[in-house]
Structures are given as structure tokens and as C-alpha cells.
Design a protein around this motif. Structure first.
Motif, short mmCIF file in Angstrom:
data_model
loop_
_atom_site.label_atom_id
_atom_site.label_comp_id
_atom_site.label_asym_id
_atom_site.label_seq_id
_atom_site.Cartn_x
_atom_site.Cartn_y
_atom_site.Cartn_z
N SER A 255 -7.24 1.17 -12.70
CA SER A 255 -6.76 0.01 -11.96
C SER A 255 -7.50 -0.07 -10.65
CB SER A 255 -5.25 0.13 -11.70
OG SER A 255 -4.85 -0.89 -10.80
N PRO A 256 -8.00 -1.26 -10.28
CA PRO A 256 -8.68 -1.41 -9.00
C PRO A 256 -7.74 -1.29 -7.81
CG PRO A 256 -8.38 -3.57 -10.03
CD PRO A 256 -7.95 -2.54 -11.03
N LYS A 257 -6.44 -1.44 -8.05
CA LYS A 257 -5.48 -1.32 -6.96
C LYS A 257 -4.58 -0.12 -7.16
CE LYS A 257 -5.39 -6.17 -5.54
NZ LYS A 257 -4.54 -7.32 -5.23
N HIS A 258 -3.64 -0.23 -8.04
CA HIS A 258 -2.75 0.90 -8.25
C HIS A 258 -1.98 0.71 -9.54
CE1 HIS A 258 0.06 -1.98 -6.49
NE2 HIS A 258 1.04 -1.26 -6.98
N THR A 259 -1.48 1.81 -10.03
CA THR A 259 -0.57 1.78 -11.16
C THR A 259 0.63 2.62 -10.82
OG1 THR A 259 -1.57 3.75 -12.15
CG2 THR A 259 -2.48 1.62 -12.82
N GLY A 260 1.64 2.54 -11.61
CA GLY A 260 2.84 3.32 -11.31
C GLY A 260 2.71 4.71 -11.85
N ASP A 261 1.71 5.46 -11.35
CA ASP A 261 1.43 6.78 -11.89
C ASP A 261 2.57 7.70 -11.62
OD1 ASP A 261 -0.65 8.16 -9.25
OD2 ASP A 261 0.73 6.50 -9.17
N VAL B 266 0.84 -1.21 0.00
CA VAL B 266 0.00 0.00 0.00
C VAL B 266 0.87 1.25 0.00
CG1 VAL B 266 -1.70 1.31 1.33
CG2 VAL B 266 -1.94 -1.16 1.11
N LEU B 267 1.94 1.21 0.78
CA LEU B 267 2.82 2.38 0.87
C LEU B 267 3.52 2.68 -0.45
CD1 LEU B 267 3.76 4.48 2.95
CD2 LEU B 267 5.68 2.98 3.48
N SER B 268 3.68 1.65 -1.29
CA SER B 268 4.37 1.84 -2.58
C SER B 268 3.50 2.52 -3.63
CB SER B 268 4.85 0.49 -3.11
OG SER B 268 3.74 -0.32 -3.49
N ARG B 269 2.25 2.73 -3.33
CA ARG B 269 1.35 3.39 -4.28
C ARG B 269 1.57 4.90 -4.21
NH1 ARG B 269 -4.23 -0.09 -3.01
NH2 ARG B 269 -3.15 -2.09 -2.72
N PRO B 270 2.02 5.51 -5.28
CA PRO B 270 2.38 6.94 -5.23
C PRO B 270 1.27 7.85 -4.74
CG PRO B 270 3.20 5.95 -7.25
CD PRO B 270 2.32 4.91 -6.60
#
Length: 403
Positions: free
Chosen positions: A397-403, A210-214
Motif C-alpha cells: 500500500s502506498p499509504k497504509h493498511t490495517g497491519d 497518519v497517527l492511525s497507521r499502526p
């Protein structure tokens, strides 16, 4: 059959909202226990033979332990039923209050605050995730606003009553008075909270994910700046009102009551109007509270003006919690316990650092410097948040992308 089914559904809904109300009372007592020393800062410092700055920093010890507990609670609890965890944490709150009331010295105060910090961190790490299980998703903002209504209750009555009762009976009696209320809440939790089995074993990998999501990391930093600004100011509000406004105990109690009552408005408005459009609201608390904190430095000649500004500050202070926790529930819905743990760690860390920052400025410079330091943090929060869009989960993305 249809009538029976409808009745069962209504009974379940009533039970769920009863559980929400028990969580709200727990919040009120947690906040009262955590921040009651703010209104008793001067007499506690005198009674324990330490400076006001040192006492304020002792308050922040709970923040340090809450930070650690929030990161570890969901992993240490493992597969333990979340109802049992919440009840156990309420028992810790009761123990902490007894130790504070009996504290013979500064070391005992620190010990009690450390125990309270464990309770705070564990409770808040689970609170939003529990709310998401008690009520349907469309009712989560409303449930959160009710839960944070407990914060408004504590803000409205704990500080002014603490200052008033502390002046009459002594500060220790104030903490003794909280213990039967916590005991009542403990029984209520046992009665109304449903069984909440753990949904899989949490681990630190989930926190890292979770913390890795920008977008979440940016939101976490924004939350830290917002809460850090608030508690740099709020922790030392009593010395400010005494020095700038010459406030006696009665005036101090009334001003704190105004601040707290305004919190009900902030909680109600936030819960009613947030909906799915949380982004534009994220910077509002830091912006408004920063401007008000700066304005307070120019109202030393007017109790009325000070009261009006504190009402605005109190409204935004309770709205801050509802806004950011709603943001978290909407943008980390796939990992609410991990998101909640990180949010609580960030908030408690910012309370800790804010109290230390404000105390250092107070002891080495002045109360004016403390308030200016608070304004600086709020300005950084507003700049980082911008229009709020960079704090939202990417829609593709339902979770995260490397935005």
C-alpha cells in the motif's frame, strides 16, 4: 542550448544546497539556544536563586511549547508561504535569546523558553518536508545529514564554549553572543531560501490519519523512548561530571567538546550509509546510548574512559535524528508535513518528560538514579523496535493498511 540548460540546472542545484546549508545553520543555532542551559545549569541556578533540578525542568518548558507548536504550526500557517513561516520563526528565536540574556528572575526565563519552544516546534515540523522539496528524493538522506550537521556543530561547540565563556564572562553574556549569529542567519534565509508555497491547507484530520497507521504509531513511541532516554541523561550531564568525576570548568568543557565533535562522525556515517535500509538501524542509537550511560556510572576514576564513552554517546545522539527522520521521510512520504509535525511533537514531548523525569530523580534520589532512569527508557525502546520491520510501511500500500 544544451549548455545553457545544463548551466541552469547546475545553478538551481547550487541554490538548493545553499538553502540546505542555511537550514543547517538554523539547526545549529536552535540547538545551541535550546540546550545551552545544560552547560550553564549550575551558574544559571545560582544566578536565578533556584535549584538545579528546577532549572533543568525550566529548560523543558521549551519542549512543552514546541510540542504544541509542532502540532498546530502546519494548520495555523494554513496557506502561508513556508519561507515566510521559517523566517518568522527565526525572528522568534532572536527575541527569546534577548529575553534570556536580560532575565531578572525565573519567570522571565520560563517566558523566554516558551517563545523558543514555539520556534523549535514550528521549525522542526516543517524541516523535513522542506528538505523533500529542496532536493530530489534520492538526495534527501544526504540533505538531512547536512541539516543535522548543524546539530553536530551545536553539540560540538555550544556546550563547551558556553561553559568556558560563562565562567569568564557570566552566563548572560553567552546568550548575548548568540544574537548576532541568529541575525546573520535571518538575512541568509531571506536570501537563499526559495519561495515555498503551501501545498494545500493542512488540518488536524491529516494528523489523525497518519497517527492511525499502526507502523507509524509504533515508530513514534520508539522515538519518544529513544529521545526521552537521551535527555534524561544529557540534561543533567554537568552535575554528573562534577559529582562523579570532579570535573572543573576546563575539564567539563573538554569532555563536552569531545562529545560534540563525535557528533560530526555520527551525522556523516548516518547520512552516508542509511540509504533505503533504515529498519536495522532504528534500535542502534537507543541500544548504544543506553549501554554507554550505564557504563558511565563505573568510570568515576577515569576522565579518559569517561571521554571515550561520551564520544560514543555523542556519535549515536546525532545519528538518532538522521535515522528517525529518514525513516519518517520514507514511510510517510505522502504526508510529510503531518508526519513531521507528529514526529516533532513526540520528540519534544519526550525531551520535556525526560528532563522532568531526570530532575525528579536527581532532586529526590541521586544523579545515579537519573542515569539508571535513562537506561530503563532505552531498554524499552530497544524491545519495542526489535528488528525494525514492524515500523515500516506495508509494501502493498502506498499509504497504509490495517497491519
Amino acid at each position: 542550448m544544451t549548455d545553457t540548460t545544463q548551466t541552469d540546472t547546475e545553478n538551481r542545484q547550487c541554490a538548493a544546497w545553499g538553502a540546505v546549508l542555511s537550514m543547517s545553520l538554523c539547526v545549529a543555532l536552535l540547538l545551541a539556544s535550546e540546550f545551552m542551559p545544560v552547560s550553564l545549569l549550575t551558574p544559571m541556578a545560582d544566578g536565578l536563586g533556584v535549584s538545579e533540578g528546577a532549572t533543568g525542568q525550566a529548560i523543558s518548558i521549551s519542549g512543552l511549547f514546541a510540542l504544541v507548536a509542532s502540532l498546530m504550526s502546519t494548520t495555523v500557517a494554513g496557506r502561508v508561504n513556508r519561507k515566510s513561516v521559517l523566517v518568522g520563526l527565526t525572528m522568534l528565536m532572536l527575541i527569546s535569546l534577548v529575553i534570556v540574556a536580560m532575565a531578572p528572575n525565573f519567570a522571565a526565563l520560563i517566558t523566554a523558553r516558551a517563545i523558543l519552544g514555539i520556534c523549535i516546534g514550528g521549525f522542526w515540523a516543517l524541516a523535513t518536508a522542506v528538505m523533500m522539496r529542496l532536493v530530489p528524493s534520492h538526495d534527501v538522506p544526504r540533505a538531512l545529514s547536512i541539516m543535522y550537521g548543524g546539530q553536530a556543530i551545536a553539540s560540538a561547540f555550544a556546550a563547551p564554549l558556553g561553559a568556558w565563556l560563562g565562567d569568564i564572562f557570566g552566563w548572560r553574556a553567552v546568550f548575548w553572543a548568540l544574537t548576532p549569529l541568529v541575525a546573520i542567519n535571518l538575512v541568509w534565509q531571506l536570501t537563499v531560501l526559495p519561495s515555498l508555497p503551501a501545498r494545500g491547507r493542512q488540518n488536524f484530520g491529516a494528523l489523525v490519519d497518519v497517527l492511525s497507521r499502526p507502523y507509524f504509531l509504533r515508530g513514534l513511541i520508539a522515538a519518544m523512548l529513544s529521545w526521552g532516554s537521551a535527555f534524561t541523561m544529557f540534561t543533567y550531564l554537568r552535575p554528573f561530571l562534577e559529582q562523579f568525576n570532579g570535573a572543573d570548568v576546563l575539564t567539563l568543557s573538554l569532555l563536552l567538546l569531545v562529545l560534540g565533535l563525535a557528533g560530526f562522525v555520527g551525522t556523516w556515517v548516518a547520512g552516508r550509509f542509511i540509504g533505503q535500509r533504515v529498519a536495522p538501524l532504528l534500535k542502534l542509537p537507543a541500544l548504544v546510548m543506553g549501554v554507554i550511560t550505564l557504563g558511565l556510572l563505573f568510570t568515576s576514576g577515569s576522565i579518559l574512559a569517561t571521554g571515550v564513552l561520551l564520544a560514543g554517546w555523542g556519535m549515536m545522539n546525532t545519528a538518532l535524528s538522521v535515522i528517525f527522520m529518514t525513516w519518517m521521510s520514507q514511510n510517510v512520504s505522502d504526508a510529510p508535513e503531518a508526519g513531521g509535525s507528529l514526529m516533532v511533537a513526540a520528540i519534544q514531548g519526550s525531551i520535556l518528560l525526560g528532563a522532568i523525569w531526570g530532575g525528579l530523580l536527581l532532586d529526590h534520589l541521586s544523579i545515579t538514579a537519573t542515569f539508571v532512569g535513562s537506561v530503563a527508557l532505552s531498554a524499552l525502546a530497544v524491545i519495542l523496535i526489535g528488528n525494525g520491520q514492524n515500523l515500516l510501511r506495508p509494501v502493498n500500500s502506498p499509504k497504509h493498511t490495517g497491519d
